[in-house]
Write a protein that holds these residues in place. Structure first.
Motif, PDB file in Angstrom:
ATOM      1  N   THR A 170       0.858  -1.050   0.003  1.00 59.72           N
ATOM      2  CA  THR A 170       0.122   0.034  -0.123  1.00 59.72           C
ATOM      3  C   THR A 170       0.967   1.203  -0.010  1.00 59.72           C
ATOM      4  O   THR A 170       1.504   1.449   1.037  1.00 59.72           O
ATOM      5  CB  THR A 170      -1.037   0.210   1.150  1.00 59.72           C
ATOM      6  OG1 THR A 170      -1.507  -1.212   0.935  1.00 59.72           O
ATOM      7  CG2 THR A 170      -1.899   1.130   1.224  1.00 59.72           C
ATOM      8  N   PHE A 171       1.152   1.903  -1.172  1.00 54.85           N
ATOM      9  CA  PHE A 171       2.050   3.127  -1.232  1.00 54.85           C
ATOM     10  C   PHE A 171       1.642   3.951  -0.471  1.00 54.85           C
ATOM     11  O   PHE A 171       2.724   4.569   0.131  1.00 54.85           O
ATOM     12  CB  PHE A 171       1.618   3.478  -2.922  1.00 54.85           C
ATOM     13  CG  PHE A 171       2.802   4.487  -3.258  1.00 54.85           C
ATOM     14  CD1 PHE A 171       2.213   5.945  -3.401  1.00 54.85           C
ATOM     15  CD2 PHE A 171       3.972   4.322  -3.346  1.00 54.85           C
ATOM     16  CE1 PHE A 171       3.061   6.925  -3.744  1.00 54.85           C
ATOM     17  CE2 PHE A 171       4.821   5.265  -3.546  1.00 54.85           C
ATOM     18  CZ  PHE A 171       4.353   6.569  -3.929  1.00 54.85           C
ATOM     19  N   ILE A 172       0.481   4.291   0.072  1.00 53.96           N
ATOM     20  CA  ILE A 172       0.189   5.461   0.756  1.00 53.96           C
ATOM     21  C   ILE A 172       0.798   5.142   2.340  1.00 53.96           C
ATOM     22  O   ILE A 172       0.716   6.458   3.137  1.00 53.96           O
ATOM     23  CB  ILE A 172      -1.433   5.883   0.882  1.00 53.96           C
ATOM     24  CG1 ILE A 172      -1.501   7.362   1.195  1.00 53.96           C
ATOM     25  CG2 ILE A 172      -2.050   4.974   1.386  1.00 53.96           C
ATOM     26  CD1 ILE A 172      -2.926   7.612   1.054  1.00 53.96           C
ATOM     27  N   MET A 212       8.498   8.589   1.262  1.00 54.46           N
ATOM     28  CA  MET A 212       9.404   7.902   0.158  1.00 54.46           C
ATOM     29  C   MET A 212      10.572   8.740  -0.127  1.00 54.46           C
ATOM     30  O   MET A 212      10.564  10.213   0.256  1.00 54.46           O
ATOM     31  CB  MET A 212       8.537   8.174  -1.322  1.00 54.46           C
ATOM     32  CG  MET A 212       7.431   7.219  -1.319  1.00 54.46           C
ATOM     33  SD  MET A 212       7.859   5.385  -1.285  1.00 54.46           S
ATOM     34  CE  MET A 212       8.866   5.240  -2.810  1.00 54.46           C
ATOM     35  N   GLY A 213      11.787   8.277  -0.275  1.00 50.79           N
ATOM     36  CA  GLY A 213      12.820   8.932  -0.389  1.00 50.79           C
ATOM     37  C   GLY A 213      13.765   8.957  -1.616  1.00 50.79           C
ATOM     38  O   GLY A 213      13.422   7.774  -2.368  1.00 50.79           O
ATOM     39  N   ARG A 269       6.655  13.070   2.700  1.00 50.06           N
ATOM     40  CA  ARG A 269       6.046  12.305   3.733  1.00 50.06           C
ATOM     41  C   ARG A 269       4.762  11.445   2.828  1.00 50.06           C
ATOM     42  O   ARG A 269       4.416  11.800   1.892  1.00 50.06           O
ATOM     43  CB  ARG A 269       5.309  13.170   4.740  1.00 50.06           C
ATOM     44  CG  ARG A 269       5.923  13.749   5.905  1.00 50.06           C
ATOM     45  CD  ARG A 269       5.079  14.751   6.721  1.00 50.06           C
ATOM     46  NE  ARG A 269       3.807  14.209   6.993  1.00 50.06           N
ATOM     47  CZ  ARG A 269       3.505  13.572   8.034  1.00 50.06           C
ATOM     48  NH1 ARG A 269       4.320  13.521   8.963  1.00 50.06           N
ATOM     49  NH2 ARG A 269       2.013  13.220   8.320  1.00 50.06           N
ATOM     50  N   TYR A 270       4.295  10.297   3.658  1.00 50.62           N
ATOM     51  CA  TYR A 270       3.287   9.562   2.935  1.00 50.62           C
ATOM     52  C   TYR A 270       2.158  10.085   2.584  1.00 50.62           C
ATOM     53  O   TYR A 270       1.541   9.948   1.580  1.00 50.62           O
ATOM     54  CB  TYR A 270       2.791   8.473   3.934  1.00 50.62           C
ATOM     55  CG  TYR A 270       2.066   8.899   4.961  1.00 50.62           C
ATOM     56  CD1 TYR A 270       2.473   9.379   6.292  1.00 50.62           C
ATOM     57  CD2 TYR A 270       0.418   8.607   5.106  1.00 50.62           C
ATOM     58  CE1 TYR A 270       1.657   9.781   7.299  1.00 50.62           C
ATOM     59  CE2 TYR A 270      -0.324   9.060   6.086  1.00 50.62           C
ATOM     60  CZ  TYR A 270       0.378   9.862   7.294  1.00 50.62           C
ATOM     61  OH  TYR A 270      -0.572  10.296   8.126  1.00 50.62           O
ATOM     62  N   ASP A 271       1.768  11.520   3.314  1.00 53.48           N
ATOM     63  CA  ASP A 271       0.328  12.019   3.026  1.00 53.48           C
ATOM     64  C   ASP A 271       1.027  13.404   2.141  1.00 53.48           C
ATOM     65  O   ASP A 271       0.154  14.337   2.008  1.00 53.48           O
ATOM     66  CB  ASP A 271      -0.332  12.449   4.265  1.00 53.48           C
ATOM     67  CG  ASP A 271       0.541  13.143   5.308  1.00 53.48           C
ATOM     68  OD1 ASP A 271       1.777  13.414   5.024  1.00 53.48           O
ATOM     69  OD2 ASP A 271       0.013  13.512   6.290  1.00 53.48           O
ATOM     70  N   SER A 272       2.331  13.608   1.898  1.00 53.74           N
ATOM     71  CA  SER A 272       2.643  14.688   1.032  1.00 53.74           C
ATOM     72  C   SER A 272       2.615  16.165   1.809  1.00 53.74           C
ATOM     73  O   SER A 272       2.759  17.192   1.154  1.00 53.74           O
ATOM     74  CB  SER A 272       1.931  15.060  -0.344  1.00 53.74           C
ATOM     75  OG  SER A 272       1.957  13.640  -1.295  1.00 53.74           O
ATOM     76  N   THR A 283      12.747  19.024  -6.885  1.00 55.59           N
ATOM     77  CA  THR A 283      11.652  19.165  -6.324  1.00 55.59           C
ATOM     78  C   THR A 283      11.000  17.563  -6.307  1.00 55.59           C
ATOM     79  O   THR A 283      10.774  16.952  -7.217  1.00 55.59           O
ATOM     80  CB  THR A 283      10.449  19.891  -7.022  1.00 55.59           C
ATOM     81  OG1 THR A 283      10.794  21.074  -7.194  1.00 55.59           O
ATOM     82  CG2 THR A 283       8.961  19.682  -6.426  1.00 55.59           C
ATOM     83  N   ILE A 284      10.666  17.073  -5.078  1.00 56.29           N
ATOM     84  CA  ILE A 284      10.119  16.009  -4.895  1.00 56.29           C
ATOM     85  C   ILE A 284       8.520  15.991  -4.793  1.00 56.29           C
ATOM     86  O   ILE A 284       7.932  16.968  -4.330  1.00 56.29           O
ATOM     87  CB  ILE A 284      10.823  15.092  -3.723  1.00 56.29           C
ATOM     88  CG1 ILE A 284      10.104  13.635  -3.776  1.00 56.29           C
ATOM     89  CG2 ILE A 284      10.342  15.766  -2.332  1.00 56.29           C
ATOM     90  CD1 ILE A 284      10.845  12.797  -2.444  1.00 56.29           C
ATOM     91  N   SER A 285       7.911  14.990  -5.556  1.00 54.93           N
ATOM     92  CA  SER A 285       6.387  14.881  -5.468  1.00 54.93           C
ATOM     93  C   SER A 285       6.113  13.529  -5.601  1.00 54.93           C
ATOM     94  O   SER A 285       6.689  12.498  -5.829  1.00 54.93           O
ATOM     95  CB  SER A 285       5.873  15.889  -6.333  1.00 54.93           C
ATOM     96  OG  SER A 285       6.090  15.370  -7.752  1.00 54.93           O
ATOM     97  N   ARG A 286       4.765  13.242  -5.196  1.00 58.96           N
ATOM     98  CA  ARG A 286       3.933  11.852  -5.370  1.00 58.96           C
ATOM     99  C   ARG A 286       2.518  12.102  -5.746  1.00 58.96           C
ATOM    100  O   ARG A 286       1.951  12.840  -5.333  1.00 58.96           O
ATOM    101  CB  ARG A 286       4.229  10.972  -4.220  1.00 58.96           C
ATOM    102  CG  ARG A 286       3.350  11.483  -2.928  1.00 58.96           C
ATOM    103  CD  ARG A 286       3.887  11.014  -1.543  1.00 58.96           C
ATOM    104  NE  ARG A 286       3.349   9.506  -1.511  1.00 58.96           N
ATOM    105  CZ  ARG A 286       3.852   8.831  -0.697  1.00 58.96           C
ATOM    106  NH1 ARG A 286       4.700   9.157   0.210  1.00 58.96           N
ATOM    107  NH2 ARG A 286       3.428   7.480  -0.585  1.00 58.96           N
ATOM    108  N   ASP A 287       2.270  11.085  -6.463  1.00 54.53           N
ATOM    109  CA  ASP A 287       0.861  10.818  -6.965  1.00 54.53           C
ATOM    110  C   ASP A 287       0.466   9.557  -6.359  1.00 54.53           C
ATOM    111  O   ASP A 287       0.792   8.243  -6.902  1.00 54.53           O
ATOM    112  CB  ASP A 287       0.836  10.967  -8.439  1.00 54.53           C
ATOM    113  CG  ASP A 287      -0.645  10.724  -8.788  1.00 54.53           C
ATOM    114  OD1 ASP A 287      -1.447  10.270  -8.272  1.00 54.53           O
ATOM    115  OD2 ASP A 287      -0.856  11.192  -9.971  1.00 54.53           O
TER     116      ASP A 287
END
Length: 126
Positions: free
Chosen positions: A28-30, A34-35, A52-55, A69-73
């Protein structure tokens, strides 16, 4: 097990840009912070950025702050690293990594990252 696969590396000139992607599967990715870490030839692996897991917060090494810049979807199970104004000293293999949201260690400390990708080569020519 979580599988992490990086993509988007390559060769770029000084001042150029690249975007790395890291696709996650198997867990479960969320539930994971992530680093991004990197390792240059003859050097130890070093922290680059984390999210962070919740951005809700992001973290950067001083050497890349204001350029990366780090980001996540979370809908796509993917984390990104946008790299601008690249320098030859950014040349390295870049790894994404995941650690559980409950981890209390520093985001820059690699010891709690449970899963690692195989890396993507980034080469910046001068």
């Amino acid at each position: 097990q979580m599988q992490l696969v990086e993509s988007g590396g390559g060769l770029v000139q000084t001042g150029g840009s690249l975007r790395l992607s890291c696709a996650a599967s198997g867990r479960t990715f969320i539930a994971y912070h992530m680093g991004w870490f990197r390792q240059a030839p003859g050097k130890e692996r070093e922290f680059v950025a984390a999210i962070r897991y919740d951005s809700r917060d992001t973290f950067y090494d001083n050497s890349v702050k204001s350029r990366f810049t780090i980001s996540r979807d979370n809908a796509k199970n993917t984390v990104y690293l946008q790299m601008n104004s690249l320098k030859p000293e950014d040349t390295a293999v870049y790894y994404c990594a995941a650690k559980l949201y409950s981890s209390t260690t520093s985001f820059a400390d690699n010891q709690d990252y449970m899963y690692w990708g195989r890396g993507a080569q980034v080469t910046v020519s001068s």
